[in-house]
Design an enzyme around this catalytic site. Structure first.
Site, PDB file in Angstrom:
ATOM      1  N   SER A   1       0.826  -1.211   0.000  1.00  0.00           N
ATOM      2  CA  SER A   1       0.000   0.000   0.000  1.00  0.00           C
ATOM      3  C   SER A   1       0.860   1.260   0.000  1.00  0.00           C
ATOM      4  O   SER A   1       1.734   1.428   0.850  1.00  0.00           O
ATOM      5  CB  SER A   1      -0.904   0.020   1.239  1.00  0.00           C
ATOM      6  OG  SER A   1      -1.798  -1.062   1.228  1.00  0.00           O
TER       7      SER A   1
ATOM      8  N   HIS B   1      -3.818   0.399  -4.392  1.00  0.00           N
ATOM      9  CA  HIS B   1      -3.333  -0.676  -5.250  1.00  0.00           C
ATOM     10  C   HIS B   1      -3.886  -0.465  -6.659  1.00  0.00           C
ATOM     11  O   HIS B   1      -5.085  -0.337  -6.855  1.00  0.00           O
ATOM     12  CB  HIS B   1      -3.766  -2.032  -4.691  1.00  0.00           C
ATOM     13  CG  HIS B   1      -3.122  -2.365  -3.381  1.00  0.00           C
ATOM     14  ND1 HIS B   1      -2.115  -3.289  -3.262  1.00  0.00           N
ATOM     15  CD2 HIS B   1      -3.328  -1.866  -2.142  1.00  0.00           C
ATOM     16  CE1 HIS B   1      -1.736  -3.363  -1.991  1.00  0.00           C
ATOM     17  NE2 HIS B   1      -2.463  -2.502  -1.295  1.00  0.00           N
TER      18      HIS B   1
ATOM     19  N   HIS C   1      -5.273  -9.609  -1.263  1.00  0.00           N
ATOM     20  CA  HIS C   1      -5.253  -9.852   0.164  1.00  0.00           C
ATOM     21  C   HIS C   1      -6.255 -10.938   0.551  1.00  0.00           C
ATOM     22  O   HIS C   1      -7.358 -11.017  -0.006  1.00  0.00           O
ATOM     23  CB  HIS C   1      -5.590  -8.579   0.942  1.00  0.00           C
ATOM     24  CG  HIS C   1      -4.653  -7.440   0.708  1.00  0.00           C
ATOM     25  ND1 HIS C   1      -4.762  -6.613  -0.381  1.00  0.00           N
ATOM     26  CD2 HIS C   1      -3.585  -6.998   1.431  1.00  0.00           C
ATOM     27  CE1 HIS C   1      -3.801  -5.701  -0.325  1.00  0.00           C
ATOM     28  NE2 HIS C   1      -3.077  -5.905   0.751  1.00  0.00           N
TER      29      HIS C   1
ATOM     30  N   TYR D   1      -7.964 -10.938   3.202  1.00  0.00           N
ATOM     31  CA  TYR D   1      -9.150 -10.312   3.809  1.00  0.00           C
ATOM     32  C   TYR D   1     -10.178  -9.860   2.774  1.00  0.00           C
ATOM     33  O   TYR D   1     -11.334  -9.592   3.111  1.00  0.00           O
ATOM     34  CB  TYR D   1      -8.767  -9.129   4.704  1.00  0.00           C
ATOM     35  CG  TYR D   1      -8.175  -7.926   4.008  1.00  0.00           C
ATOM     36  CD1 TYR D   1      -8.953  -7.070   3.236  1.00  0.00           C
ATOM     37  CD2 TYR D   1      -6.832  -7.629   4.152  1.00  0.00           C
ATOM     38  CE1 TYR D   1      -8.404  -5.960   2.606  1.00  0.00           C
ATOM     39  CE2 TYR D   1      -6.275  -6.515   3.533  1.00  0.00           C
ATOM     40  CZ  TYR D   1      -7.065  -5.687   2.770  1.00  0.00           C
ATOM     41  OH  TYR D   1      -6.513  -4.594   2.143  1.00  0.00           O
ATOM     42  N   GLU D   2      -9.770  -9.784   1.515  1.00  0.00           N
ATOM     43  CA  GLU D   2     -10.721  -9.404   0.467  1.00  0.00           C
ATOM     44  C   GLU D   2     -11.615 -10.565   0.065  1.00  0.00           C
ATOM     45  O   GLU D   2     -12.549 -10.390  -0.720  1.00  0.00           O
ATOM     46  CB  GLU D   2      -9.969  -8.895  -0.761  1.00  0.00           C
ATOM     47  CG  GLU D   2      -9.201  -7.607  -0.528  1.00  0.00           C
ATOM     48  CD  GLU D   2      -8.449  -7.167  -1.760  1.00  0.00           C
ATOM     49  OE1 GLU D   2      -9.070  -6.531  -2.645  1.00  0.00           O
ATOM     50  OE2 GLU D   2      -7.239  -7.460  -1.863  1.00  0.00           O
TER      51      GLU D   2
ATOM     52  N   ALA E   1       3.133  -2.294   3.795  1.00  0.00           N
ATOM     53  CA  ALA E   1       2.929  -1.232   4.778  1.00  0.00           C
ATOM     54  C   ALA E   1       2.277  -1.895   5.979  1.00  0.00           C
ATOM     55  O   ALA E   1       1.291  -2.626   5.830  1.00  0.00           O
ATOM     56  CB  ALA E   1       2.028  -0.138   4.212  1.00  0.00           C
TER      57      ALA E   1
ATOM     58  N   MET F   1      -1.113  -7.391   7.028  1.00  0.00           N
ATOM     59  CA  MET F   1      -2.157  -8.245   6.459  1.00  0.00           C
ATOM     60  C   MET F   1      -1.747  -8.906   5.141  1.00  0.00           C
ATOM     61  O   MET F   1      -2.600  -9.220   4.315  1.00  0.00           O
ATOM     62  CB  MET F   1      -3.428  -7.419   6.262  1.00  0.00           C
ATOM     63  CG  MET F   1      -3.931  -6.733   7.516  1.00  0.00           C
ATOM     64  SD  MET F   1      -5.351  -5.655   7.190  1.00  0.00           S
ATOM     65  CE  MET F   1      -5.502  -4.825   8.793  1.00  0.00           C
ATOM     66  N   SER F   2      -0.444  -9.109   4.939  1.00  0.00           N
ATOM     67  CA  SER F   2       0.010  -9.672   3.661  1.00  0.00           C
ATOM     68  C   SER F   2       1.356 -10.357   3.844  1.00  0.00           C
ATOM     69  O   SER F   2       1.743 -10.724   4.941  1.00  0.00           O
ATOM     70  CB  SER F   2       0.132  -8.549   2.625  1.00  0.00           C
ATOM     71  OG  SER F   2       1.161  -7.633   2.996  1.00  0.00           O
TER      72      SER F   2
ATOM     73  N   ASN G   1       2.494   3.044  11.017  1.00  0.00           N
ATOM     74  CA  ASN G   1       1.791   3.460  12.235  1.00  0.00           C
ATOM     75  C   ASN G   1       2.244   2.591  13.393  1.00  0.00           C
ATOM     76  O   ASN G   1       2.817   1.510  13.192  1.00  0.00           O
ATOM     77  CB  ASN G   1       0.270   3.329  12.059  1.00  0.00           C
ATOM     78  CG  ASN G   1      -0.144   1.913  11.656  1.00  0.00           C
ATOM     79  OD1 ASN G   1      -0.140   1.562  10.464  1.00  0.00           O
ATOM     80  ND2 ASN G   1      -0.466   1.082  12.633  1.00  0.00           N
TER      81      ASN G   1
ATOM     82  N   HIS H   1      -6.643   3.646   7.469  1.00  0.00           N
ATOM     83  CA  HIS H   1      -5.879   3.338   6.259  1.00  0.00           C
ATOM     84  C   HIS H   1      -5.314   4.611   5.638  1.00  0.00           C
ATOM     85  O   HIS H   1      -4.271   4.584   4.980  1.00  0.00           O
ATOM     86  CB  HIS H   1      -6.764   2.604   5.252  1.00  0.00           C
ATOM     87  CG  HIS H   1      -5.990   1.998   4.114  1.00  0.00           C
ATOM     88  ND1 HIS H   1      -5.102   0.952   4.292  1.00  0.00           N
ATOM     89  CD2 HIS H   1      -5.936   2.304   2.793  1.00  0.00           C
ATOM     90  CE1 HIS H   1      -4.561   0.626   3.128  1.00  0.00           C
ATOM     91  NE2 HIS H   1      -5.052   1.424   2.205  1.00  0.00           N
TER      92      HIS H   1
END
Length: 272
Positions: free
Chosen positions: A30, A61, A83, A85-86, A113, A211-212, A235, A247
């Site tokens: 990201s 993306h 991802h 989560y998608e 990220a 998350m990746s 963060n 995000h």
């Protein structure tokens, strides 16, 4: 498990678009997509045109496979990733890595990220991944094994290649870029972690969480590709600071460190 015929169909399509033979691959997280725009004589191929590719809806993306060169090195870049989560399967998430291998990629840089768990780290730091923790009750190699692609039982004692990590460390020193080193934990998302979960993740030994990356790294290792991972810590993870996470903050911080990231990654590729 990925099917050899599907990989070859995707390879055939890409090779009908460009004659460039990439040996280095990079997956851009990201806000880190601008690296792909630095490639020379680049060909941009929308994911929607490539057989068996999914399409990410994640903010930041671009859904393009970009193939070009930099300093004489032929590179294929994923400008955006898929991802878990998608709602994609892990086969869909990791299929582009299989395509990269088929195209001739020998070395892969995986970027992301993510949130800092180590309280000595700061937003905007770059972190070299030394190892990972899979917090997901799943693995991209679950299911029937395709012996054409790799072994059934994979050794993961060194997923992130030590020699390549040393290249990154040397380049960072030469460019006077501050580089953290640490363990990356894979979280499903799309929710950020709770403060209690972050405390657990810190106890388990992770320095960052995102998350990746982990599924792609496992498949790259299975395919015999040498891997290096670089995280942009956008963060502090939940509960460290008394602030909500967003995000937008991720994209904003990635934009601030873009210059350092581009310099580091470009010079690393030239050393491969």
């Amino acid at each position: 498990m990925h099917k050899t015929a599907d990989i070859l169909e995707s390879k055939s399509y890409v090779e009908s678009i460009t004659s460039i033979k990439p040996t280095v691959g990079i997956i851009l997280g990201s806000g880190l997509g601008p690296f792909a725009d630095t490639l020379e004589d680049a060909v941009h191929i929308p994911y929607s045109h490539i057989p068996h590719f999914a399409k990410s809806e994640a903010v930041g993306h671009s859904n393009e496979l970009v193939i070009g060169s930099i300093g004489g090195k032929n590179v294929v870049a994923m400008k955006g990733r898929f991802h878990y989560y998608e709602g994609f399967t892990l086969d869909q998430v990791t299929f582009p890595v299989r395509l990269m291998k088929a195209l001739g990629v020998e070395k892969l840089i995986i970027t992301n990220a993510c949130g800092a768990v180590n309280m000595d780290f700061n937003p905007g730091d770059l972190m070299l991944i030394t190892d990972h923790i899979n917090l997901i009750a799943n693995n991209p190699l679950i299911g029937p094994n395709n012996p054409d692609l790799g072994v059934r039982f994979l050794d993961v004692s060194e997923v992130y290649n030590k020699a390549l990590r040393n290249v990154v460390i040397d380049v960072a020193k030469e460019l006077d870029i501050s580089l953290r080193q640490g363990v990356y934990a894979w979280w499903t998302g799309p929710t950020y972690e709770t403060p209690a979960e972050i405390r657990m993740i810190r106890i388990l030994g992770a320095d960052a969480v995102g998350m990746s990356t982990v599924p792609e790294a496992i498949i790259a290792r299975h395919a015999g590709i040498e891997i290096v991972g670089i995280s942009c810590l956008t963060n502090m993870a939940c509960g460290i600071l008394d602030l909500p996470l967003s995000h937008e903050e991720v994209i904003e911080t990635a934009e601030k460190v873009k210059g350092q990231f581009l310099k580091l990654v470009t010079e690393v590729i030239l050393r491969f």
